[in-house]
Structures are given as structure tokens and as C-alpha cells.
Design a protein around this motif. Structure first.
Motif, PDB file in Angstrom:
ATOM      1  N   UNK A 150       0.806  -1.209   0.000  1.00 52.92           N
ATOM      2  CA  UNK A 150       0.000   0.000   0.000  1.00 52.92           C
ATOM      3  C   UNK A 150       0.841   1.261   0.000  1.00 52.92           C
ATOM      4  N   UNK A 151       0.288   2.315  -0.590  1.00 48.27           N
ATOM      5  CA  UNK A 151       0.992   3.595  -0.662  1.00 48.27           C
ATOM      6  C   UNK A 151       0.841   4.337   0.669  1.00 48.27           C
ATOM      7  N   UNK A 152       1.898   4.993   1.086  1.00 48.55           N
ATOM      8  CA  UNK A 152       1.840   5.794   2.316  1.00 48.55           C
ATOM      9  C   UNK A 152       1.391   7.223   2.035  1.00 48.55           C
ATOM     10  N   UNK A 153       1.340   7.608   0.786  1.00 51.23           N
ATOM     11  CA  UNK A 153       0.839   8.914   0.388  1.00 51.23           C
ATOM     12  C   UNK A 153       0.021   8.757  -0.884  1.00 51.23           C
ATOM     13  N   UNK A 154      -1.001   9.580  -1.007  1.00 49.76           N
ATOM     14  CA  UNK A 154      -1.829   9.494  -2.200  1.00 49.76           C
ATOM     15  C   UNK A 154      -3.169  10.190  -1.994  1.00 49.76           C
ATOM     16  N   UNK A 155      -4.172   9.695  -2.730  1.00 47.09           N
ATOM     17  CA  UNK A 155      -5.509  10.274  -2.656  1.00 47.09           C
ATOM     18  C   UNK A 155      -6.526   9.165  -2.408  1.00 47.09           C
ATOM     19  N   UNK A 156      -7.516   9.480  -1.600  1.00 51.02           N
ATOM     20  CA  UNK A 156      -8.570   8.511  -1.306  1.00 51.02           C
ATOM     21  C   UNK A 156      -9.319   8.181  -2.587  1.00 51.02           C
TER      22      UNK A 156
END
Length: 535
Positions: free
Chosen positions: A197-203
Motif C-alpha cells: 500500500x501507498x503511504x501517500x496518495x488520494x482517497x
């Protein structure tokens, strides 16, 4: 000389004086306190009648005084009557004992989220305090704590080396990654197949940005004063950092950042910590020192941080999880130890309530034992009783059922304490779903079967109707102390009485006879008067 171990001065009593806990001395046979000035062998041997009952003598360990912690007799608590009782007069919070580490020398997240906006609790202007043994000034001076109210010895948690608590690889587990937007809360940053999973991004549901990457690094200096050592943990409102205050004796402090600076609710909650709590000094509440800003290294936008007291120790959750049976299952805390924690927590909540503040989110994660003292941490959910606008934070399984619709109140704060006591004292399976707003059948819970008064206290504190719960933290603390006295008495086979706050000390020793047996001594003949003729 202490009267402990000397013969009872009551005529005909074969007992001896004994310390019943908290420095309180009573006869182990008749239960009478020693007379004022009693304590020498000569006085005990003289057979003099006891005068007014007295508390601990000067120089003894400062146990609760006559105006503290009203005792609930064993028979009363174990009988059919409900565990609640009348509350005693309030004691000013400035009158604290020197036995507390921050007092004057004289004196949940397993499932969580925002619930709703609304409602205010009824305000309270009186100061609520569980105990007071002296008069003094600030409640924040140094001393030693007395977790357990002098009735039970709670194992101390040593203060660790702060630098050793820094995480080597700070990251938020995927199962705890959720969108921080109040209206969403969808899972984010989850693995897909073999891709982590990404630790930064957009919902993916609402498009709101998220980031679980620490914004401060070791060596960063915030506001030219706080040198960051690293991350301690990740909380509901973001990362928690350990730092050294270079301007104040190189003391260790904690910087609590925001999970998402774009979240207005999170920002408001952080500001509320500074606004409401910076002026509060209480031995059982973490101190708020400052509120500072530091530019984000990527965007340059200012991020807010709350500067708090460093509280080293173990949370109640850690303490509970460390207790394991041979088969690996969790071994619940002894009920007397849990009661000791509850009394301390209620004292802290009562202090907040006296300032028209509500804690809202008490649970095993939000209280830390440091040495022999309990402190509330994570003050992000604290709100004013008349606040009808800001977001309400709480934890499923601990939060009272009416909060989502009516908002928090004193009664809902007390509800969370009772739920925490339940989680600590037995294997509370299903407390976030099946029993989210109820307790299991007492026939299936050993601690309920053995200590009925403890069960009755939890039943009242978690009543679905807030009006039927305890009226104040002080009242619940008084009753919980009575339960603790009964529990200890049942375990040791010795009573743990306490001076009543409702009845004064005896002026003379009562006996089994109405009149003295000495025929030369005159007695009242009031009851022997012949009837007066009416006509």
C-alpha cells in the motif's frame, strides 16, 4: 508513638489496632479507631474509654482524611441495593496531597472515528476532587503518587529512557490507514496483490489527499527551540515526535503533529488542545506547554504542532496485553488493580468537568502509567460542554450510545471509564459489536460472579439512560473506592473500613447496655414516668 499493634482501649475488647490501608488505624475486632492521643502502651493498658475517633497521627503516611473517599460497607455494596449513593461535598482541586507526584507539598483506538456535531452537556462550576488531605496551592508540584489509594499495591512502571522509545522505522500499519475526511473514513493505502500500500496518495472514494509519512526528521529544530529526536507513535491526529527543549533545561517534550493539515476538523481539534488545556495543571493530566508551527519540507506550508509534557511509561493497553496465560491468551488485570486505575482516571475527568470540559475518548490507549501514577494523554478529543459545532471524536466500544445523536456529556465520560474497566478485567470479546452498548451475562463472567458490587457499578455507569448513571466523577469515584475496599476485604479476609463523610465521629464509646451496671450511678427515668391522665 504509633498505636499500631497496641491493645484496643475499648473496655472488654480483646483486639489490637491495625493499619487498614492508607494510614487508617482501626481495631481488628471492634473496628473502633484509637482515641485522640492514643498510641503508647501505657495509654492502651490503662483501659481508658476511647474519646472521639481520630485519623492517622502526624508523621504517618498521609492517608485519606475524614473528608475523603467515603467508605461503602461490604454488606451495603453486596446487597440488592444499587451501587450508587449520595455524593460527598466537593473538595477544591487546589487542596491536593503531597503524596501525588504533581501536587503541592503542602496540600481507543482499535476502532475510532468522528461521531456527529451537536449538543452540549450541562455545565458544572464546582471543583471535583477525589481526595484531599491538606491545604495547599498548585496541583502541579512535585511529590510521589499513591496509585491504589493505599489499599492495594500496583506494580510500578519504571520511567524509560526517552531516547530509547524512538521508533527505528516509523510507519503506520495498513490496517490502520483510513481517509481523514470526516464524511468519508474509507480505507486507504492498502496493498493490492503483491504491491504494498501507498503511504501517500488520494482517497479512491472521495479524492481527499492522505499522507502517513512523518513530516519531521531527527535533527530538525522547530521554532528554533525544539530539536526533534524521532517518532514515538502515530495517533488519531497524526505523528507524535520526541524532542528536546533547548530553551528550558534540555527537558524532553512531545510534539504532536496533525494527520492532515488540510483537514479543518483535525486542525481545530489540535488548536483546542492548546486553548483549553494549556492553563490546566493536574497530576493526572498531561501538560500542554505550547503551540508552534513549522514549514512543511515539501510544500513550505506551515504545519501546526502541540508541545506537550513527555510521559514515559506504559499505556493501560500495553500493561493489559503483557499479561498472558500459558496458552497465549490474555490474562485480565486483577480487578483491584483496574479499580485503582479507574479512581485515578475519574479524578482527572472530574477536574476537567469542573472546568466545563469533556474528555470524550477515555480508553486503554489514552492513559499511561508512569511509575506509580496514571496520566491521561491524547487530549485531542477534549471539548467544552457548551460546544455545539466542533467535531466529536470517540471510539466504538467505549463511547456511550447516545453520543452520536445527543452529543457528549459528563454521563458519557463516566460511561467510557466503566467500559475501560470492563475491557481490563475480563476477556471482553465482542465489545465493539455484539456488546457494543451492553455487558455480557454476569453468569458467564467470573469477575462479575465473584464481585457483585463491581458488576453493579458497571451496570449503573453504562445504563442506556444517561440520567440513571452516576451524577458526577466524584460520585462514581466514591463508589468505585467502596468497591475496591470490598474487593480487598474479600481477598484478605479483613475489613477495610473508612471514616464516613455523612456521619461524624463518635463522642463516646457505645456499648451493649443501655444503662451502666453501677447501681450508684443515676440513670434517666424518662421512660418510666407514669402516664398523665387526660381528664
Amino acid at each position: 508513638m504509633s498505636p499500631i499493634g497496641t491493645p484496643c482501649t475499648r473496655p472488654g475488647c480483646p483486639g489490637a489496632y491495625e493499619d487498614m490501608g492508607g494510614g487508617e488505624v482501626y481495631c481488628d475486632t471492634c473496628g473502633l479507631a484509637p482515641a485522640a492521643g492514643t498510641g503508647t502502651t501505657g495509654a492502651a493498658a490503662s483501659g481508658a474509654a476511647a474519646a472521639p475517633a481520630a485519623g492517622p497521627e502526624p508523621g504517618q503516611w498521609p492517608g485519606p482524611g475524614a473528608a475523603e473517599l467515603v467508605s461503602v460497607p461490604t454488606a451495603q455494596m453486596a446487597g440488592p441495593a444499587r451501587p450508587g449513593g449520595g455524593s460527598r461535598p466537593s473538595v477544591p482541586s487546589s487542596s491536593r496531597s503531597s503524596a501525588r507526584s504533581s501536587r503541592s507539598s503542602s496540600s481507543r483506538r482499535s476502532v475510532s472515528g468522528r461521531l456527529s456535531r451537536a449538543m452540549s452537556g450541562s455545565s458544572s462550576t464546582r471543583s471535583v476532587s477525589v481526595r484531599s488531605t491538606g491545604s495547599g496551592s498548585s496541583a502541579g508540584s512535585a511529590g510521589s503518587g499513591r496509585l491504589g489509594a493505599g489499599l492495594v499495591a500496583v506494580p510500578e512502571v519504571p520511567r524509560p529512557d526517552p531516547a530509547a522509545a524512538v521508533l527505528a522505522n516509523p510507519e503506520v500499519p495498513e490496517r490502520k490507514r483510513f481517509c481523514s475526511r470526516a464524511e468519508c473514513g474509507a480505507p486507504v493505502g492498502r496493498a493490492r496483490g503483491d504491491r504494498p500500500g501507498r503511504t501517500e496518495g488520494f482517497c479512491t472514494k472521495c479524492g481527499h489527499p492522505y499522507s502517513f509519512v512523518p513530516k519531521l526528521r531527527a535533527g530538525d529544530v522547530v521554532r528554533g527551540q525544539y530539536e526533534v529526536a524521532g517518532c514515538l507513535a502515530h495517533g488519531g491526529l497524526g505523528w507524535v515526535y520526541l524532542a528536546m527543549d533547548r530553551a528550558v533545561d534540555n527537558r524532553w517534550v512531545v510534539l504532536k503533529g496533525l494527520l492532515d493539515t488540510g483537514d479543518q476538523d483535525a486542525m481545530a481539534a489540535a488548536i483546542s488542545e492548546r486553548r483549553f488545556l494549556a492553563e490546566i495543571e493536574h497530576a493526572n493530566i498531561v501538560r500542554i506547554y505550547n503551540f508552534v508551527e513549522h514549514p512543511d519540507r515539501r510544500t513550505g506550508a506551515p504545519d501546526g504542532y502541540i508541545v506537550m509534557e513527555y510521559v514515559g511509561g506504559k499505556s493501560l493497553k500495553e500493561i493489559a496485553n503483557e499479561r498472558r496465560r500459558p496458552d497465549g491468551r490474555r490474562d485480565p488485570l486483577p480487578v483491584e488493580q483496574a479499580c485503582a486505575y479507574g479512581i485515578e482516571a475519574l479524578e482527572a475527568l472530574g477536574h476537567l468537568h469542573s472546568r466545563n470540559l469533556l474528555y470524550c475518548d477515555f480508553k486503554v490507549d489514552n492513559a499511561i502509567q508512569q511509575q506509580d501514577q496514571l496520566k491521561l494523554i491524547d487530549m485531542g478529543a477534549v471539548r467544552r460542554m457548551d460546544d455545539q459545532e466542533s467535531a466529536i471524536y470517540g471510539t466504538v466500544g467505549y463511547q456511550a450510545p447516545e453520543v452520536a445523536e445527543l452529543g457528549p456529556s459528563v454521563a458519557s465520560d463516566l460511561y467510557t471509564v466503566a467500559r475501560t474497566l470492563a475491557v481490563l478485567t475480563f476477556d471482553f470479546q465482542g465489545y465493539t459489536n455484539v456488546f457494543v452498548d451492553s455487558l455480557p451475562d454476569p453468569e458467564h463472567i467470573e469477575v462479575f460472579r465473584r464481585y457483585e458490587s463491581f458488576y453493579r457499578l458497571l451496570v449503573r455507569a453504562t445504563d442506556p439512560d444517561p440520567e440513571r448513571r452516576f451524577a458526577s466523577a466524584q460520585e462514581m469515584a466514591d463508589q468505585l473506592t467502596g468497591v475496591l475496599r470490598e474487593v480487598v476485604a474479600l481477598q484478605t479476609g479483613r475489613p477495610r473500613p473508612h471514616l464516613s463523610t455523612l456521619f461524624g465521629p463518635e463522642l463516646r464509646v457505645p456499648d451493649t447496655q443501655l444503662f451502666a451496671s453501677d447501681p450508684a450511678r443515676e440513670s434517666s427515668l424518662l421512660g418510666l414516668r407514669p402516664p398523665t391522665p387526660l381528664f
